[in-house]
Write an enzyme that holds these catalytic residues in place. Structure first.
Site, mmCIF file in Angstrom:
data_model
loop_
_atom_site.group_PDB
_atom_site.id
_atom_site.type_symbol
_atom_site.label_atom_id
_atom_site.label_comp_id
_atom_site.label_asym_id
_atom_site.label_seq_id
_atom_site.Cartn_x
_atom_site.Cartn_y
_atom_site.Cartn_z
ATOM 1 C CE LYS A 88 -17.295 -13.626 8.687
ATOM 2 N NZ LYS A 88 -16.803 -12.464 8.034
ATOM 3 N N GLY A 102 -12.481 -4.519 1.393
ATOM 4 C CA GLY A 102 -13.863 -4.043 1.522
ATOM 5 C C GLY A 102 -14.240 -3.094 0.395
ATOM 6 N NE ARG A 127 -4.373 -1.460 1.814
ATOM 7 C CZ ARG A 127 -5.297 -1.764 2.710
ATOM 8 N NH1 ARG A 127 -5.089 -1.532 3.984
ATOM 9 N NH2 ARG A 127 -6.445 -2.297 2.329
ATOM 10 N N GLY A 150 -7.860 -8.416 -0.036
ATOM 11 C CA GLY A 150 -8.034 -9.323 1.106
ATOM 12 C C GLY A 150 -7.191 -10.586 1.012
HETATM 13 N N1 ADP Z 1 -13.971 -24.452 3.920
HETATM 14 C C1 ADP Z 1 -13.679 -23.485 4.768
HETATM 15 N N2 ADP Z 1 -14.038 -23.563 6.075
HETATM 16 C C2 ADP Z 1 -13.733 -22.565 6.917
HETATM 17 N N3 ADP Z 1 -13.079 -21.442 6.582
HETATM 18 C C3 ADP Z 1 -12.706 -21.318 5.299
HETATM 19 C C4 ADP Z 1 -12.995 -22.320 4.332
HETATM 20 N N4 ADP Z 1 -12.499 -21.907 3.150
HETATM 21 C C5 ADP Z 1 -11.920 -20.710 3.360
HETATM 22 N N5 ADP Z 1 -12.032 -20.352 4.645
HETATM 23 C C6 ADP Z 1 -11.482 -19.150 5.290
HETATM 24 O O1 ADP Z 1 -12.035 -17.981 4.764
HETATM 25 C C7 ADP Z 1 -11.168 -16.930 5.131
HETATM 26 C C8 ADP Z 1 -11.224 -15.846 4.122
HETATM 27 O O2 ADP Z 1 -12.451 -15.323 4.072
HETATM 28 P P1 ADP Z 1 -12.558 -13.862 3.416
HETATM 29 O O3 ADP Z 1 -12.247 -13.929 1.984
HETATM 30 O O4 ADP Z 1 -11.762 -12.891 4.248
HETATM 31 O O5 ADP Z 1 -14.004 -13.537 3.497
HETATM 32 P P2 ADP Z 1 -15.164 -13.736 4.491
HETATM 33 O O6 ADP Z 1 -14.620 -14.270 5.768
HETATM 34 O O7 ADP Z 1 -15.715 -12.362 4.609
HETATM 35 O O8 ADP Z 1 -16.032 -14.638 3.717
HETATM 36 C C9 ADP Z 1 -9.790 -17.499 5.203
HETATM 37 O O9 ADP Z 1 -9.219 -17.214 6.453
HETATM 38 C C10 ADP Z 1 -10.003 -19.003 5.026
HETATM 39 O O10 ADP Z 1 -9.272 -19.785 5.926
HETATM 40 O O1 X15 Z 2 -7.533 -2.371 5.432
HETATM 41 C C1 X15 Z 2 -8.566 -1.821 5.069
HETATM 42 O O2 X15 Z 2 -9.667 -2.516 4.662
HETATM 43 P P1 X15 Z 2 -9.637 -4.022 3.987
HETATM 44 O O3 X15 Z 2 -9.064 -4.956 5.029
HETATM 45 O O4 X15 Z 2 -11.100 -4.304 3.708
HETATM 46 O O5 X15 Z 2 -8.804 -3.947 2.734
HETATM 47 C C2 X15 Z 2 -8.692 -0.330 4.981
HETATM 48 O O6 X15 Z 2 -7.521 0.306 5.462
HETATM 49 C C3 X15 Z 2 -9.935 0.167 5.712
HETATM 50 O O7 X15 Z 2 -9.826 -0.083 7.081
HETATM 51 P P2 X15 Z 2 -11.150 -0.163 7.974
HETATM 52 O O8 X15 Z 2 -11.910 -1.407 7.555
HETATM 53 O O9 X15 Z 2 -10.653 -0.204 9.409
HETATM 54 O O10 X15 Z 2 -11.964 1.091 7.686
#
Ligand code: ADP
Ligand code: X15
Length: 400
Positions: free
Chosen positions: A201, A380, A39, A357
């Protein structure tokens, strides 16, 4: 509406002017050391453009979530040091982002200097988008550049409020680049357009899945959210992650995909574990054969093959969220295979876009980050953009 950018500013617009630049320096720091400076490097083109035109660049950013109070572990001191190294010049830093110390530091600036203000979230007024605080932040500058893509989905004083007190207010090169790739992918993609959505999720990805169903030709779903879809179909999922209150929604998404003629692909086999641990016992099973007491933690090899085949003719691919628990080596194969597959697609001329992410961490782990067309610096923010939402930090900028 296209926004004005730093490229629209002439040398006379910025030379000798004090420019408040909002960046997203919310970088991972471990024991005072920055572990990933992506970043910070992403903000350099805008900073360098401005300094080369003789501007005095006043940088502002948040770091972490200090909840409106000074938190010693969330100071931007390591960022100032890294910026100095990357820019090859001293970057001074203040201990606050407003007040007499800031005014004095700005008064001392020469053309081409760079100053970093302390974590703007040390003031609760930042996240409240307090107008008086925004005015105070703006008071030391002549014009405003927002290059904090990762924070553009927040309507905060330093991302939105300040635009009411500084003119012009324009986008930096990073925001311009993020919009170019993410908006083009969703609004005018080369087709077929595929989206790969993973992660844990359903609830946090629902908005994006719904929007993508309107836009995509193929939607590939992996990660922990697949089990909510299977359970909604009446299948047994053992101890796998399920969002019980999203079962109806999962059903309706499958119906919607059919109605729209979107190819919605779910894995056909999964790697299951006897507990959630790096060293758990594991086996690969068909999705209609998940044993009681086991949980699915990755997509299996047949699914990888099906996904690869589906992606092979795609001209644009958007990826958000890992296919499995890739943090554990045993359950990383699905995510890693998809990362490699996307790297191969880029070589064929397809546009491959990683939506921030955890997927970024995955492509970096596999060593193919430089083989993607675009890696977003906002998790996000990129999701909200793909969902078709307006990002307040961008909406507030001047129109081109
Ligand atoms: N089958 C699974 N069971 C539990 N967690 C999982 C599975 N597949 C992926 N994950 C977890 O999902 C996480 C990533 O989720 P993310 O992309 O940040 O979105 P979100 O949690 O919002 O859906 C990772 O830490 C990964 O370990
Ligand atoms: O790391 C950030 O968001 P991201 O983890 O969704 O990429 C940004 O710096 C925003 O941070 P915030 O979700 O605390 O407002």
């Amino acid at each position: 509406m296209p926004k004005k950018t730093v490229a629209n500013l002439s040398a006379s617009d910025v030379s000798g002017k004090k420019v408040l630049v909002r960046a997203d320096f919310n970088v991972p720091i471990d024991n005072g050391s920055i572990t990933d400076d992506t970043r910070i490097r992403a903000a350099l083109p805008t900073i360098q453009e401005l300094t080369s035109k003789g501007a005095k660049v006043i940088l502002t950013s948040h770091f972490g979530r200090p909840k409106g109070k000074v938190n010693e572990s969330m100071r931007l001191t390591p960022v100032a040091a890294r910026l100095s190294e990357l820019l090859g010049k001293e970057v001074a830093k203040t201990d606050d982002c407003v007040g007499d110390e800031v005014a004095a530091a700005v008064a001392k600036m020469q053309n081409g200097d760079v100053l970093l203000l302390e974590n703007v979230r040390f003031h609760a007024e930042e996240e409240k988008n307090d107008p008086e605080f925004a005015k105070q932040l703006a008071s030391v500058a002549d014009l405003y550049v927002n290059d904090a893509f990762g924070t553009a989905h927040r309507a905060h004083a330093s991302t939105e409020g300040v635009t009411k007190y500084l003119s012009p207010s324009v986008a930096g090169f990073l925001i311009e680049k993020e919009l170019k790739y993410l908006q083009a992918a969703i609004e005018s993609p080369q087709r077929p357009l595929a989206a790969i959505i993973g992660g844990s999720k359903v609830s946090s990805k629902i908005g994006v899945i719904e929007t993508l169903l309107e836009k995509c030709d193929k939607l590939l779903i992996g990660g922990g959210m697949i089990f909510t879809f299977y359970k909604a179909r009446g299948m047994k999922v053992g101890k796998s992650l399920v969002e019980e209150d999203k079962l109806e929604l999962a059903k309706s998404l499958e119906v919607k995909a059919k109605e729209r003629g979107v190819d919605l692909l779910l894995p056909t086999d999964v790697v299951v574990a006897d507990n959630f641990a790096a060293d758990a016992n594991s086996q690969t099973v068909s999705v209609d054969n998940i044993p009681d007491g086991w949980m699915g933690l990755d997509i299996g090899p047949d699914s990888v093959k099906t996904f690869e085949d589906a992606l092979a003719d795609c001209k644009t691919v958007i990826w958000n969220g890992p296919m499995g628990v890739f943090e554990f080596d045993k359950f990383a194969a699905g995510t890693e295979a998809i990362a490699r597959s996307l790297a191969g697609l880029t070589k064929t001329g397809a546009s491959t876009i990683i939506g921030g992410g955890d997927s970024v961490a995955a492509v970096e782990k596999v060593g193919v980050a430089d083989q993607m067309s675009h890696i977003s610096t906002g998790g996000g923010a990129s999701l909200e953009l793909l969902e078709g939402k307006e990002l307040p930090g961008i909406a507030a900028l001047d129109e081109a």
